[in-house]
Design a protein around this motif. Structure first.
Motif, mmCIF file in Angstrom:
data_model
loop_
_atom_site.group_PDB
_atom_site.id
_atom_site.type_symbol
_atom_site.label_atom_id
_atom_site.label_comp_id
_atom_site.label_asym_id
_atom_site.label_seq_id
_atom_site.Cartn_x
_atom_site.Cartn_y
_atom_site.Cartn_z
ATOM 1 N N ASP A 240 0.823 -1.208 0.000
ATOM 2 C CA ASP A 240 0.000 0.000 0.000
ATOM 3 C C ASP A 240 0.857 1.257 0.000
ATOM 4 O OD1 ASP A 240 -2.402 -1.456 0.071
ATOM 5 O OD2 ASP A 240 -2.228 -1.709 2.248
ATOM 6 N N ASN A 241 2.152 1.080 -0.263
ATOM 7 C CA ASN A 241 3.101 2.204 -0.308
ATOM 8 C C ASN A 241 3.149 2.964 1.008
ATOM 9 O OD1 ASN A 241 3.939 1.830 -3.061
ATOM 10 N ND2 ASN A 241 1.929 2.615 -3.667
ATOM 11 N N GLU A 242 3.156 2.197 2.114
ATOM 12 C CA GLU A 242 3.274 2.761 3.445
ATOM 13 C C GLU A 242 4.576 2.284 4.075
ATOM 14 O OE1 GLU A 242 -1.488 2.655 4.590
ATOM 15 O OE2 GLU A 242 -0.192 0.930 5.037
ATOM 16 N N LEU A 243 5.188 3.138 4.891
ATOM 17 C CA LEU A 243 6.355 2.734 5.657
ATOM 18 C C LEU A 243 5.886 2.089 6.960
ATOM 19 C CD1 LEU A 243 7.850 4.540 3.606
ATOM 20 C CD2 LEU A 243 9.279 5.349 5.494
ATOM 21 N N VAL A 244 6.221 0.813 7.130
ATOM 22 C CA VAL A 244 5.790 0.064 8.305
ATOM 23 C C VAL A 244 6.982 -0.684 8.892
ATOM 24 C CG1 VAL A 244 3.439 -0.218 7.434
ATOM 25 C CG2 VAL A 244 5.174 -1.929 6.888
ATOM 26 N N LYS A 245 6.811 -1.159 10.125
ATOM 27 C CA LYS A 245 7.878 -1.910 10.773
ATOM 28 C C LYS A 245 8.141 -3.218 10.035
ATOM 29 C CE LYS A 245 7.170 -0.094 15.440
ATOM 30 N NZ LYS A 245 6.852 -0.448 16.841
ATOM 31 N N PHE A 246 9.413 -3.577 9.988
ATOM 32 C CA PHE A 246 9.804 -4.855 9.400
ATOM 33 C C PHE A 246 9.604 -5.938 10.460
ATOM 34 C CE2 PHE A 246 13.143 -8.089 8.851
ATOM 35 C CZ PHE A 246 12.845 -8.527 7.577
ATOM 36 N N TRP A 247 8.794 -6.928 10.121
ATOM 37 C CA TRP A 247 8.482 -7.979 11.092
ATOM 38 C C TRP A 247 9.482 -9.122 10.992
ATOM 39 C CZ3 TRP A 247 4.972 -7.129 14.814
ATOM 40 C CH2 TRP A 247 4.122 -6.026 14.634
ATOM 41 N N LEU A 248 9.811 -9.698 12.139
ATOM 42 C CA LEU A 248 10.837 -10.734 12.227
ATOM 43 C C LEU A 248 10.540 -11.899 11.299
ATOM 44 C CD1 LEU A 248 13.359 -11.881 13.576
ATOM 45 C CD2 LEU A 248 11.871 -12.818 15.364
ATOM 46 N N GLN A 249 11.557 -12.271 10.533
ATOM 47 C CA GLN A 249 11.453 -13.415 9.633
ATOM 48 C C GLN A 249 12.494 -14.465 10.019
ATOM 49 O OE1 GLN A 249 9.204 -13.468 6.793
ATOM 50 N NE2 GLN A 249 8.422 -11.878 8.145
#
Length: 295
Positions: free
Chosen positions: A244-253
């Motif tokens: 959605d072209n939003e800056l969001v936190k990178f979730w643990l992978q």
């Protein structure tokens, strides 16, 4: 030997041969041959202004229009002007050498169409179907006004890859070639780089407020690494651009993520770091779940 060198060689040869021939036909005049060559060279002289080349030499030939043997010297000026026109079209066919130049384009902002207009000028000047980003750095004020830009581009040509530096500062856009690689030695590196257009999408598609909501500093610096690389979760300062072209936190992978990255840093008006720093991933490939950014 490039097409441009062939054109210059042809101009010099034809000027000399025509000067020798006309020297036999003209009325007696001392030093006619060097005068004829002077008018030939004057006709080809140009001056770049705002990306356009003005035939300043040909225009000056009217001011120095001779009285003696004027017709023959006019032939020299016309010959030079003809080759001036030919040289204008050479870059459309000859990409073996890239000419450094600068042009004034005025103020640029990422919040209006001026950024796209600047990008279009760059694409037209570089002129290639395959342009990738090696490195990039942009310094942009909170209001969206661009302070400076530096792109290091890898450009595919018929027989080589050209490394071209594009810079913008104080309303001036400049280009220079800094290196050239043979196809066989540069192909592997070129394939690992991100498409220039894909990098530009990180500024075109997310709203500028997505970046200013993260950084409180008066100037935002975005540093781009063009290499497609592996990333793993490190800390809360790692973000990503979602679908959605939003800056969001990178979730643990559990598995590393293949992506390109932007280093987002806050700067003071004097150019010192404010301590605000984020890594932003884009153009990513997540193995287990395609997008975890809605959590």
């Amino acid at each position: 030997m490039t097409i441009q060198l062939y054109v210059w060689a042809a101009f010099l040869v034809i000027s000399v041969l025509l000067g020798v021939r006309l020297n036999q036909l003209k009325e007696p005049e001392a030093n006619f041959f060097p005068k004829f060559l002077f008018y030939s060279l004057l006709g080809i002289v140009s001056f770049p202004i705002g990306g356009f080349h003005i035939p300043i030499g040909f225009l000056l030939s009217f001011l120095f229009f001779p009285k003696q043997n004027s017709r023959y010297k006019w032939y020299g000026a016309l010959l030079g002007f003809f080759f001036f026109i030919v040289l204008l079209f050479v870059p459309l066919f000859d990409q073996s050498g890239f000419r450094a130049e600068s042009q004034q384009i005025g103020a640029v902002s990422v919040t209006n169409e001026s950024f796209d207009e600047m990008t279009e000028k760059i694409l037209q000047r570089v002129h290639s179907d395959s342009i990738k980003l090696d490195r990039g750095k942009l310094q942009i004020h909170r209001d969206g006004d661009v302070q400076s830009i530096e792109y290091l581009l890898m450009v595919e040509r018929a027989e080589s890859f050209q490394q071209i530096r594009v810079t913008y500062a104080d309303g001036q856009l400049s280009y220079e070639q800094v290196d050239e690689l043979r196809k066989e030695s540069g192909q592997a590196f070129f394939e690992k780089l991100v498409e220039f257009d894909h990098m530009l999408s990180t500024l075109r598609e997310p709203s500028w407020e997505e970046y200013t909501d993260v950084i409180a500093a008066p100037i935002l610096q975005l540093s781009y690494d063009g290499l497609y690389d592996m990333y793993t979760f490190e800390n809360e300062s790692m973000l990503m651009i979602n679908r959605d072209n939003e800056l969001v936190k990178f979730w643990l992978q559990r598995e590393p993520v293949l992506a390109n990255s932007i280093q987002l840093v806050g700067l003071t008006q004097e150019g010192r770091s404010t301590g605000e720093r984020y890594a932003i991933l884009y153009n990513y490939s997540i193995h287990q779940r395609e997008d975890l950014t809605d959590q």
